[in-house]
Design an enzyme around this catalytic site. Structure first.
Site, PDB file in Angstrom:
ATOM      1  N   GLU A  69      35.819  17.834  27.837  1.00 39.90           N
ATOM      2  CA  GLU A  69      36.559  16.839  27.064  1.00 39.90           C
ATOM      3  C   GLU A  69      37.060  17.494  25.783  1.00 39.90           C
ATOM      4  O   GLU A  69      36.270  17.862  24.923  1.00 39.90           O
ATOM      5  CB  GLU A  69      35.659  15.658  26.730  1.00 39.90           C
ATOM      6  CG  GLU A  69      35.227  14.853  27.944  1.00 39.90           C
ATOM      7  CD  GLU A  69      34.337  13.691  27.549  1.00 39.90           C
ATOM      8  OE1 GLU A  69      34.708  12.535  27.834  1.00 39.90           O
ATOM      9  OE2 GLU A  69      33.277  13.927  26.959  1.00 39.90           O
TER      10      GLU A  69
ATOM     11  N   ASP B 240      30.669  17.972  27.826  1.00 35.61           N
ATOM     12  CA  ASP B 240      30.866  16.693  27.150  1.00 35.61           C
ATOM     13  C   ASP B 240      31.370  16.961  25.727  1.00 35.61           C
ATOM     14  O   ASP B 240      30.835  17.818  25.011  1.00 35.61           O
ATOM     15  CB  ASP B 240      29.533  15.939  27.112  1.00 35.61           C
ATOM     16  CG  ASP B 240      29.651  14.565  26.502  1.00 35.61           C
ATOM     17  OD1 ASP B 240      30.414  13.747  27.050  1.00 35.61           O
ATOM     18  OD2 ASP B 240      28.996  14.315  25.469  1.00 35.61           O
TER      19      ASP B 240
END
Length: 894
Positions: free
Chosen positions: A539, A509
């Site tokens: 990400e 994340d």
């Protein structure tokens, strides 16, 4: 004298001889999470820290004026004050001098974010003395020739702790280690004045034990003979700016198991037979992918998977064990996907999280109300802070499985066993298991009861701004993985999940908030210590206080090319869906994408960028007739559209847990009168583009069942109601109320009229089955040939071309031509895919496809093919092509 006091004193507890020391009692082990032992004076300086240590000897004071004398004041008890221009309460003072020589370039780069200022050096830098000072109250002052204070500040500690306790980076026994005769606990707490161990053994009174400090590493250790089970916590006495001298009762940052609601850490081993489900020692996991481009990933939330599956026994619904019902609707669905070509399931966070009560969570009663009513979301909102649902991006303990997914959260070895049983079940279904990990922030910092790291080493584990406040650009309290021991915790944690729980891959994340160097080190460590390649994706967004390399070289989209680590691409995602992830209001309706009404030639170019794997150096003819490398095509304010060196470094997707589902996006953008069967076709066109794109293919659970969240743009805390999945393929849950106000109310005026038409928009069971079956066919097509998952940029440049480009193109049709000659596992000499997003038949003359011998892909020709339209597509020997409306079709030549 209480018995435990006598016992502690008899052992000569290091550190408790200091004046004002308050010895812990057994009652402290069950007392408040924090207790102030010595409060700071009311007129003490605040917690702001505008200066920062550079190492164990040097400091930077941004904005400090030249001249005067800079001094560092120390008090072990937190009693420093500035009274009438003088420092009071200091136990020691050190003078500093300005550093004339420039700092090393790497040090200057690491601290430039704080701003220019005075660089200072301790005149007499004694490491042992400084270590002692860092365990108390410190104040930096600027004084005039008469000794009057004109400015003062606290100092940010992390770089000094990294320098002074460098041997801690090699510690291999943090946490609990259980052997045949007992247990050893070690915790890194270099600024603690004392640390005690609380033992909560079954059937025995709570015991308090001293821990011994290792000055070289800043860690504290205790050995407990005869104890091999139970729970433990720490009592850490520390100075905390803004609070004073406090006693924190805290769990272990390296906890591998916990009791319910994470109050105590488990004493145990991960090879304890109680943690091992049947098959754990004998079952072989599916092999690692030959190339990351072979991966087709399905993103899934543990609770979503079985919470509403009536074929799962009630006690297992929404739990790890929901995956172990082989005959359930959900597992039959997953096995069908795996048989067709799905390779990996990636689970939303399954480490210990903070926002779901593990016992007694609330289940709201949802009223029957109109499809555009606010009543459903009001019922969810009434209990959202104590209900059973959250995505889990709120880490509490990184190394322990979450207890709300276990049948008995108090049974620490049991929850590990059930977690592993889920892994065994997915492996048995032929699926590798990936894990969504969140090391970029924690749920809380400071003295909050759900803060762990900051209550063990205040001011270290989190990224601070120029005033010494915790940065929160990621939504929560940002961690600082540029600090050595936070980087170590992240690396140790990832290795633990891969080695001890057999996790096959990781999705990071907000990985762009991590240093690139740390991600590369994790990549290499996993391969070295597990003996296998462990795929890493994440990400790579570039934003916040670290944006554009402000603090370090980030693990972001533009920095990771050449690393083999994949980042999610927003290029094709936005082109296919339309608009951007942050759209609201009318923009959600008007900013259309390639599949839902915005098929321009420029948009088609960006779709081709995605189909080509977003490779930097690949050249393509663009809509204006020019030939450009993909890195020279602009995206989103001047970023390069092509940004990766190899296809393994791009993750292609059109839908994931964030933002609206693709079905709901298309509700905004398609004409309201679009029929349900055509909506299903539009959704599968987007899936086809993603499936045919070079790189890693990534899909959100339910894309193939037309999943709706009733237009919710951020369902992380929207409860079960707005996150449902129906594996019986009867409903997609569109029109089940206005989505929660906290993230959607501003868009309610655009949502209401669409939700009110739910009866016309909601798909029928046959539409859902069509989408599911077509998705299975797309999986089979991708799995049938290595041409759709080429492993290198060189192979893509050699084998892929795009007919129908330039100013004369038919913009609603994308064609890809792939040469399979000489390629192992290609299956075909040539393959051409065609995607027509227009609402009518489109005909094209494409000389590149001339030569004859074309046939429909065997999946299209199969009697059970989901879509009949590809059988009406035509491609003759002259390259004349006719494609039915809203159809994706693949032709092959042997």
């Amino acid at each position: 004298m209480p018995w435990n006091h006598f016992w502690i004193l008899a052992l000569g507890w290091v550190g408790f001889g200091a004046a004002g020391a308050v010895l812990p009692e057994a009652s402290d082990c069950a007392g408040p999470a924090s207790r102030v032992l010595a409060a700071m004076p009311a007129d003490a300086p605040g917690p702001q820290a505008r200066a920062l240590w550079l190492d164990g000897r040097h400091l930077r004071w941004p904005g400090a004026k030249a001249g005067g004398t800079v001094r560092l004041h120390h008090a072990g008890t937190g009693q420093l004050r500035v009274v009438d221009g003088r420092v009071a309460g200091a136990q020691a003072v050190a003078a500093l001098e300005d550093l004339a020589a420039p700092l090393p370039a790497e040090v200057e780069a690491a601290v430039r974010w704080a701003g220019a200022g005075r660089t200072l050096r301790l005149r007499d830098a004694d490491a042992a003395e400084l270590r002692r000072w860092l365990r108390g109250d410190l104040l930096l002052t600027l004084e005039d020739s008469e000794g009057r204070v004109s400015a003062h500040t606290r100092v940010q500690l992390p770089r000094a702790l990294d320098a002074l306790y460098a041997p801690a980076h090699a510690l291999g026994d943090l946490g609990v280690q259980v052997d045949a005769t007992g247990a050893t606990m070690r915790v890194w707490a270099p600024t603690a004045q004392t640390v005690a161990l609380c033992l909560h053994a079954p059937g025995a009174p709570v015991r308090v034990m001293p821990m011994q400090r290792d000055d070289a590493t800043g860690s504290w250790q205790a050995r407990v003979d005869g104890v091999r089970d139970g729970f433990y916590t720490y009592l850490a006495d520390l100075f905390v700016p803004g609070h004073g001298r406090v006693r924190n009762r805290v769990t272990d940052p390296y906890s591998v198991g916990l009791d319910a609601d994470s109050q105590r850490s488990w004493i145990g081993r991960l090879d304890d037979p109680r943690t091992e489900p049947p098959g754990w020692r004998t079952q072989a996991a599916p092999p690692p992918p030959r190339s990351m481009t072979d991966m087709v990933i399905y993103e899934l939330h543990v609770r979503d998977f079985s919470r509403d599956d009536a074929t799962v026994r009630p006690a297992w619904r929404g739990k790890y064990l929901g995956f172990t019902e082989p005959a359930s609707d959900g597992m039959r669905h997953l096995r069908a996907l795996a048989d067709a070509g799905l390779t990996d399931v990636h689970l939303l966070p399954v480490f210990d999280l903070a926002t779901v009560p593990e016992r007694g969570c609330a289940v709201p009663t949802i009223p029957r109300a109109a499809p555009d009513s606010p009543e459903q979301q009001a019922a969810v909102a009434a209990v959202k802070d104590r209900d059973c649902y959250n995505w889990g991006y709120d880490p509490w303990h990184f190394n322990a499985p979450e207890g709300s997914f276990a049948t008995d959260p108090d049974d620490a070895p049991g929850r590990i066993r059930e977690f592993r049983a889920m892994v065994v079940a997915l492996h048995a279904a032929g699926l590798r298991v990936g894990m969504d990990v969140v090391y970029n922030h924690t749920t809380a910092a400071g003295q909050h009861p759900k803060s762990v790291l900051d209550r063990v080493v205040p001011g270290y584990y989190h990224r601070l701004n120029a005033q010494g406040e915790v940065e929160r650009s990621t939504c929560c309290d940002n961690t600082a993985t540029e600090h050595a021991m936070m980087a170590k915790l992240m690396s140790d944690s990832v290795l633990l999940w891969a080695r001890d729980h057999r996790i096959d891959g990781f999705r990071f994340d907000l990985m762009g908030h991590q240093p690139k160097a740390e991600m590369l080190a994790i990549r290499d460590r996993l391969r070295r210590e597990t003996g296998r390649a462990v795929p890493l994706i994440g990400e790579g967004w570039n934003f916040g206080e670290v944006a554009d390399g402000a603090r370090f070289v980030q693990a972001s989209q533009l920095e990771l090319n050449g690393s083999g680590i994949g980042t999610f691409s927003d290029r094709a995602r936005d082109a296919i869906r339309g608009g951007g992830a942050g759209d609201g209001g009318e923009a959600q309706v008007t900013r259309k994408g390639y599949v839902n009404g915005g098929a321009t030639a420029a948009t088609a170019d960006m779709v081709r960028v995605g189909l080509a794997g977003s490779l930097r150096g690949l050249r393509m003819t663009t809509h204006d007739g020019g030939e450009r490398a993909l890195q020279d095509i602009a995206y989103g304010g001047g970023q390069p559209a092509g940004y990766v060196r190899e296809p393994s470094e791009v993750v292609n997707y059109v839908e994931n847990h964030d933002n609206q589902t693709l079905f709901d996006v298309n509700v905004f953008k398609l004409p309201p009168e679009t029929t349900p069967d055509e909506r299903a076709r539009v959704q599968m066109l987007a899936a086809a583009i993603n499936m045919f794109s070079q790189g890693v293919a990534y899909f959100h659970a339910g894309i193939e069942t037309l999943r709706s969240k009733s237009m919710d743009r951020n369902s992380y805390d929207s409860g079960d109601w707005f996150n449902r999945v129906d594996w019986t393929l009867q409903d997609n849950f569109f029109g089940t109320g206005l989505p929660p106000a906290w993230d959607n109310e501003a868009s309610w005026p655009w949502m209401r009229p669409l939700l009110a038409r739910a009866a016309q928009i909601r798909p029928r069971p046959q539409d859902i089955r069509f989408a599911r079956d077509q998705f299975l066919d797309l999986l089979r097509i991708r799995a049938s040939t290595s041409l759709l998952r080429l492993p290198s940029a060189a192979a893509i440049a050699q084998r892929l071309q795009f007919p129908n480009t330039g100013p004369g193109q038919v913009p609603g049709v994308v064609v890809g031509l792939l040469d399979g000659r000489g390629l192992p596992d290609a299956g075909f000499a040539t393959l051409a895919y065609v995607i027509n997003v227009d609402t009518g038949v489109r005909t094209l003359n494409l000389p590149e496809l001339a030569g004859g011998g074309w046939a429909l892909h065997p999946v299209h020709r199969a009697p059970g093919a989901a879509d009949a339209r590809p059988k009406r597509a035509q491609l003759d020997a002259q390259g004349r092509l006719a494609v039915p409306p809203r159809t994706a079709v693949v032709f092959v030549r042997r």
